[in-house]
Scaffold this active site. Structure first.
Site, PDB file in Angstrom:
ATOM      1  N   ARG A  96      -9.474   1.438   8.833  1.00  0.00           N
ATOM      2  CA  ARG A  96      -9.087   0.051   9.103  1.00  0.00           C
ATOM      3  C   ARG A  96     -10.158  -0.707   9.871  1.00  0.00           C
ATOM      4  NH1 ARG A  96      -3.068   0.752   8.926  1.00  0.00           N
ATOM      5  NH2 ARG A  96      -2.192  -1.309   9.239  1.00  0.00           N
ATOM      6  N   LYS A 115       0.843  -1.215   0.000  1.00  0.00           N
ATOM      7  CA  LYS A 115       0.000   0.000   0.000  1.00  0.00           C
ATOM      8  C   LYS A 115       0.868   1.251   0.000  1.00  0.00           C
ATOM      9  CE  LYS A 115      -1.890  -1.039   3.978  1.00  0.00           C
ATOM     10  NZ  LYS A 115      -1.178  -2.281   4.288  1.00  0.00           N
ATOM     11  N   ARG A 138      -0.498  -9.072  13.141  1.00  0.00           N
ATOM     12  CA  ARG A 138      -1.029  -8.018  12.243  1.00  0.00           C
ATOM     13  C   ARG A 138      -1.905  -8.647  11.160  1.00  0.00           C
ATOM     14  NH1 ARG A 138       4.398  -5.417  10.493  1.00  0.00           N
ATOM     15  NH2 ARG A 138       3.181  -4.047   9.137  1.00  0.00           N
ATOM     16  N   ARG A 168      11.529  -2.395  11.722  1.00  0.00           N
ATOM     17  CA  ARG A 168      10.393  -1.760  12.397  1.00  0.00           C
ATOM     18  C   ARG A 168       9.983  -2.601  13.598  1.00  0.00           C
ATOM     19  NH1 ARG A 168       5.668   0.129   8.252  1.00  0.00           N
ATOM     20  NH2 ARG A 168       4.349  -0.999   9.711  1.00  0.00           N
ATOM     21  N   ARG A 208      12.389  -6.328   5.607  1.00  0.00           N
ATOM     22  CA  ARG A 208      12.374  -4.864   5.481  1.00  0.00           C
ATOM     23  C   ARG A 208      13.258  -4.192   6.545  1.00  0.00           C
ATOM     24  NH1 ARG A 208       6.848  -1.644   5.432  1.00  0.00           N
ATOM     25  NH2 ARG A 208       6.396  -2.857   7.298  1.00  0.00           N
TER      26      ARG A 208
HETATM   27  P1  AP5 Z   1       4.865  -1.428   1.893  1.00  0.00           P
HETATM   28  O1  AP5 Z   1       4.615  -0.681   0.654  1.00  0.00           O
HETATM   29  O2  AP5 Z   1       5.379  -0.697   3.081  1.00  0.00           O
HETATM   30  O3  AP5 Z   1       3.554  -2.248   2.303  1.00  0.00           O
HETATM   31  P2  AP5 Z   1       2.328  -1.782   3.170  1.00  0.00           P
HETATM   32  O4  AP5 Z   1       1.136  -2.504   2.655  1.00  0.00           O
HETATM   33  O5  AP5 Z   1       2.249  -0.291   3.248  1.00  0.00           O
HETATM   34  O6  AP5 Z   1       2.752  -2.425   4.561  1.00  0.00           O
HETATM   35  P3  AP5 Z   1       3.030  -1.775   5.976  1.00  0.00           P
HETATM   36  O7  AP5 Z   1       3.702  -2.860   6.753  1.00  0.00           O
HETATM   37  O8  AP5 Z   1       3.747  -0.488   5.917  1.00  0.00           O
HETATM   38  O9  AP5 Z   1       1.559  -1.483   6.371  1.00  0.00           O
HETATM   39  P4  AP5 Z   1       0.728  -1.812   7.628  1.00  0.00           P
HETATM   40  O10 AP5 Z   1      -0.589  -1.710   7.035  1.00  0.00           O
HETATM   41  O11 AP5 Z   1       0.920  -3.011   8.423  1.00  0.00           O
HETATM   42  O12 AP5 Z   1       1.341  -0.724   8.583  1.00  0.00           O
HETATM   43  P5  AP5 Z   1       0.960   0.778   8.870  1.00  0.00           P
HETATM   44  O13 AP5 Z   1       2.205   1.542   8.829  1.00  0.00           O
HETATM   45  O14 AP5 Z   1      -0.200   1.242   8.067  1.00  0.00           O
HETATM   46  O15 AP5 Z   1       5.845  -2.641   1.524  1.00  0.00           O
HETATM   47  C1  AP5 Z   1       6.309  -3.565   2.495  1.00  0.00           C
HETATM   48  C2  AP5 Z   1       7.678  -4.109   2.044  1.00  0.00           C
HETATM   49  O16 AP5 Z   1       7.519  -4.827   0.817  1.00  0.00           O
HETATM   50  C3  AP5 Z   1       8.722  -3.013   1.748  1.00  0.00           C
HETATM   51  O17 AP5 Z   1       9.992  -3.468   2.126  1.00  0.00           O
HETATM   52  C4  AP5 Z   1       8.625  -2.820   0.234  1.00  0.00           C
HETATM   53  O18 AP5 Z   1       9.831  -2.361  -0.312  1.00  0.00           O
HETATM   54  C5  AP5 Z   1       8.299  -4.233  -0.229  1.00  0.00           C
HETATM   55  N1  AP5 Z   1       7.451  -4.233  -1.439  1.00  0.00           N
HETATM   56  C6  AP5 Z   1       6.368  -3.429  -1.676  1.00  0.00           C
HETATM   57  N2  AP5 Z   1       5.845  -3.734  -2.887  1.00  0.00           N
HETATM   58  C7  AP5 Z   1       6.602  -4.746  -3.405  1.00  0.00           C
HETATM   59  C8  AP5 Z   1       6.555  -5.496  -4.623  1.00  0.00           C
HETATM   60  N3  AP5 Z   1       5.603  -5.271  -5.559  1.00  0.00           N
HETATM   61  N4  AP5 Z   1       7.471  -6.469  -4.798  1.00  0.00           N
HETATM   62  C9  AP5 Z   1       8.428  -6.720  -3.857  1.00  0.00           C
HETATM   63  N5  AP5 Z   1       8.539  -6.040  -2.687  1.00  0.00           N
HETATM   64  C10 AP5 Z   1       7.634  -5.068  -2.471  1.00  0.00           C
HETATM   65  O19 AP5 Z   1       0.418   0.647  10.390  1.00  0.00           O
HETATM   66  C11 AP5 Z   1       1.294   0.304  11.441  1.00  0.00           C
HETATM   67  C12 AP5 Z   1       0.526   0.298  12.752  1.00  0.00           C
HETATM   68  O20 AP5 Z   1      -0.002   1.616  13.027  1.00  0.00           O
HETATM   69  C13 AP5 Z   1      -0.713  -0.611  12.810  1.00  0.00           C
HETATM   70  O21 AP5 Z   1      -0.392  -1.956  13.113  1.00  0.00           O
HETATM   71  C14 AP5 Z   1      -1.536   0.061  13.935  1.00  0.00           C
HETATM   72  O22 AP5 Z   1      -1.002  -0.231  15.200  1.00  0.00           O
HETATM   73  C15 AP5 Z   1      -1.293   1.550  13.659  1.00  0.00           C
HETATM   74  N6  AP5 Z   1      -2.297   2.117  12.734  1.00  0.00           N
HETATM   75  C16 AP5 Z   1      -2.065   2.676  11.522  1.00  0.00           C
HETATM   76  N7  AP5 Z   1      -3.213   3.088  10.966  1.00  0.00           N
HETATM   77  C17 AP5 Z   1      -4.200   2.791  11.826  1.00  0.00           C
HETATM   78  C18 AP5 Z   1      -5.613   2.947  11.794  1.00  0.00           C
HETATM   79  N8  AP5 Z   1      -6.248   3.502  10.740  1.00  0.00           N
HETATM   80  N9  AP5 Z   1      -6.331   2.506  12.866  1.00  0.00           N
HETATM   81  C19 AP5 Z   1      -5.737   1.961  13.940  1.00  0.00           C
HETATM   82  N10 AP5 Z   1      -4.390   1.762  14.027  1.00  0.00           N
HETATM   83  C20 AP5 Z   1      -3.624   2.170  12.969  1.00  0.00           C
END
Ligand code: AP5
Length: 215
Positions: A88, A13, A171, A160, A127
């Site tokens: 979410r 994402k 997660r 992270r 990562r």
């Molecule tokens: P990346 O693009 O970062 O993937 P992502 O889907 O954004 O995954 P995240 O782990 O960042 O998201 P998340 O949803 O768990 O965490 P968030 O920060 O929102 O890619 C991941 C890896 O894969 C990278 O190394 C990238 O280079 C690689 N990659 C990407 N695309 C690729 C491809 N096509 N091929 C190969 N490699 C690839 O949330 C973190 C925490 O914050 C949550 O757990 C929660 O505690 C809190 N939080 C955030 N938002 C809320 C909310 N709305 N409500 C409540 N709590 C929240």
């Protein structure tokens, strides 16, 4: 246009939202990034959310809704925005709809990026992020030139707090239980498009752009 990017942790994402943001010139709003920034600065909000994030649990809806209300009212959102990691839960989605209605806006498209759980575990356990500038590295697909050091700013690279395997598994469960129901919420509104996130990131972006041109 106003977008939501939906998908499991590690689906890509953040990567795709950043690419689309650059292409369309609209802000990429990541709730995860906003909260990590608060953690880094040690603000009261950061302290409030630390334990939830470390365990891979969602922070309470009320906390995130307050943060997002302020953010969506900022000037740069006038011409459109991309939401990454929000909403979410159904409560967040319903509140977002109500909030947008108040300010005469709506969500136009919800992009769901699909990947397998095996891909998620492989990507997230490889990562590393730069503590200084936040740049993203991946030991499988985008390793730094010098181990543990950021190519861009020389900062130290770290895993992270929520990319440990046990936390990744939690997660994924939290996603299935609390966020997956949003897919049918937006499907019913006719806004959901599903994209295969297993391909190279440029091909995934191309698929997203193709889906947008289909109207
Ligand atoms: P990346 O693009 O970062 O993937 P992502 O889907 O954004 O995954 P995240 O782990 O960042 O998201 P998340 O949803 O768990 O965490 P968030 O920060 O929102 O890619 C991941 C890896 O894969 C990278 O190394 C990238 O280079 C690689 N990659 C990407 N695309 C690729 C491809 N096509 N091929 C190969 N490699 C690839 O949330 C973190 C925490 O914050 C949550 O757990 C929660 O505690 C809190 N939080 C955030 N938002 C809320 C909310 N709305 N409500 C409540 N709590 C929240």
């Amino acid at each position: 246009m106003n977008f939501i990017f939906l998908g499991a942790p590690g689906a890509g994402k953040g990567t795709q939202a950043a690419l689309l943001s650059e292409k369309l010139g609209i802000p990429h709003i990541s709730t995860g990034e906003m909260l990590r920034e608060e953690l880094k600065k040690g603000t009261p909000l950061g302290e409030k959310v630390r334990a939830f994030m470390a365990k891979g649990e969602l922070v309470p809806d009320q906390v995130i809704l307050e943060v997002m209300k302020e953010r969506l009212e900022e000037k740069d959102c006038k011409g459109g925005f991309i939401l990454d990691g929000f909403p979410r839960t159904l409560v967040q989605a319903e509140n977002l709809d109500a909030l947008l209605e108040e300010i005469n806006k709506r969500i136009d498209r919800v992009v769901k990026i699909k990947v397998s759980n095996d891909t998620v575990i492989k990507r997230l356990s490889a990562r590393l992020v730069c503590l200084q500038c936040g740049a993203d590295y991946n030991l499988e697909t985008r390793p730094p030139r010098q181990a543990g050091i950021c190519d861009l700013c020389g900062g130290v690279l770290e895993q992270r707090i929520d990319d440990r395997e046990d936390v990744i598994l939690n997660r994924l469960q939290v996603y299935e239980k609390q966020t997956q129901p949003l897919e049918s919420y937006y499907r019913k509104q006719g806004k959901l498009v599903e994209i295969n996130g297993e391909k190279d990131k440029d091909l995934v972006l191309q698929e997203i752009l193709n889906s947008l041109s289909k109207g």
